[in-house]
Design an enzyme around this catalytic site. Structure first.
Site, PDB file in Angstrom:
ATOM      1  N   GLY A 150       0.821  -1.201   0.000  1.00 26.20           N
ATOM      2  CA  GLY A 150       0.000   0.000   0.000  1.00 26.20           C
ATOM      3  C   GLY A 150       0.855   1.251   0.000  1.00 26.20           C
ATOM      4  N   CYS A 151       0.216   2.382  -0.263  1.00 25.45           N
ATOM      5  CA  CYS A 151       0.957   3.645  -0.373  1.00 25.45           C
ATOM      6  C   CYS A 151       1.496   4.095   0.982  1.00 25.45           C
ATOM      7  CB  CYS A 151       0.088   4.722  -1.015  1.00 25.45           C
ATOM      8  SG  CYS A 151      -1.555   4.906  -0.278  1.00 25.45           S
ATOM      9  N   TYR A 152       0.634   4.149   2.000  1.00 25.53           N
ATOM     10  CA  TYR A 152       1.124   4.505   3.334  1.00 25.53           C
ATOM     11  C   TYR A 152       2.181   3.524   3.839  1.00 25.53           C
ATOM     12  CZ  TYR A 152      -2.603   8.019   4.253  1.00 25.53           C
ATOM     13  OH  TYR A 152      -3.429   9.120   4.250  1.00 25.53           O
TER      14      TYR A 152
END
Length: 347
Positions: A150-152
């Site tokens: 995921g991005c985070y």
């Protein structure tokens, strides 16, 4: 070398359109087909007019037919879709890089608790390799199925990894303050992304409930099973792209700022997409916009023995499509930088 035929499922979302942008300049990956479950039959330029010269017709998703034509598929679908679709693709012998969150967690119970959706089977969950390229490239190279981070988690894990690897983190001490541009919420409409709601505004959301929390914790535990739980607070800010993850960590030994900074320099000296900035020089999101870079810096408050780490990425590139291509490169035997040496867009 052989031309690699690529398919993109979910081509009309922000992750999908970023895959098209980056793969259009890849020397070995050739976009062979793009797919959409809701807009099949349309030209991609009807959805995104800026692609007026790109002649791709959105196709129906038919795994058996896709297997006859494609070498690798990128699935940029919402969570809950890939869990049903990807097993069919794998059964047909296609290599897959999945950009959803459906295969990042390794138990059905954990996924269903945090995503509030039915999980993929444990058999399929165990097939995936977590594709944080800088740390798991050897596993990615041997795999046919990658769960793209995921991005985070990408920004946060790259920021925490050197300390976690050296087991320097005091248990249960990690606090993450993360901020994302609006594209991180996807292209779908909801009140949270309306102009009047987000313009000149800053919103915290999913406090203690964000599904990226167990993803981050599970990978940290692979490096140090004593780290424990994290506190993670995500925010939306009124910009299109970018993530800044600011992490606060209590050390279990005393170090100077110079020593910790040098640890990061050493850890990432062979990582072409991680740039550790000079001591005292902290990155901003615009400095990585449109690129596959993660820029990091770190300092130590010697009064409290607490480390502050700042990591920035473009959420659609290093946090999604760029990292997916980086993983695809590694899977297919190419240099991980192939097709990704794009300078950030500035200003």
């Amino acid at each position: 070398m052989k031309e690699i035929k690529v398919g993109i499922i979910g081509a009309t979302g922000y992750g999908g359109i970023e895959l098209i942008r980056l793969l259009s300049n890849h020397p070995h990956f050739q976009i062979h087909a793009v797919y959409s479950s809701s807009q099949d039959g349309m030209e991609i330029s009807e959805v995104y007019p800026h692609l007026a010269n790109i002649l791709y017709t959105l196709k129906k998703i038919e795994p058996k037919e896709m297997a006859k034509e494609l070498d690798i598929i990128f699935t940029a679908t919402p969570s809950g879709v890939s869990s049903q679709l990807v097993p069919q693709l794998l059964k047909e012998g296609i290599k897959v890089v999945d950009l959803s969150g459906d295969f990042r967690l390794k138990t059905e119970e954990l996924y269903e608790k945090w995503y509030k959706k039915p999980s993929a089977s444990i058999e399929d969950l165990e097939k995936s390799v977590y594709g944080l390229s800088e740390w798991f490239a050897d596993e990615v190279k041997e795999s046919t199925f990658i769960a793209n981070p995921g991005c985070y988690p990408t920004a946060t894990l790259l920021g925490l990894a050197p300390l976690a690897q050296k087991k320097l983190i005091q248990p249960n001490s990690i606090i993450v303050d993360a901020k994302s541009g609006i594209s991180g919420a996807g292209r779908g409409l909801s009140p949270i992304v309306h102009y009047a709601e987000i313009n000149e505004n800053l919103k915290i959301y999913k406090i203690n409930q964000h599904p990226h929390i167990p993803e981050i914790e599970s990978i940290l535990a692979r490096w140090d099973d004593q780290i424990g739980h994290i506190s993670f607070s995500p925010h939306l800010i009124p910009m299109s792209r970018g993530i800044m993850s600011t992490m606060y960590v209590q050390l279990n030994k005393e170090f100077s700022a110079e020593e910790i900074h040098q640890l990061y320099v050493n850890c990432y000296e062979d990582a072409p997409f991680v740039r550790v900035r000079k001591l005292g020089e902290f990155p901003s999101t615009k400095e990585v916009s449109g690129s596959n870079y993660c820029d990091i810096n770190v300092t130590v408050d010697e009064r409290t023995n607490r480390v502050t780490i700042v990591a920035v990425i473009d959420n659609l590139v290093k946090g999604a499509a760029g990292q997916a291509i980086q993983n695809g490169n590694i899977m297919m035997g190419y240099d991980q930088q192939t097709g990704l040496n794009v300078l950030p867009i500035y200003p």
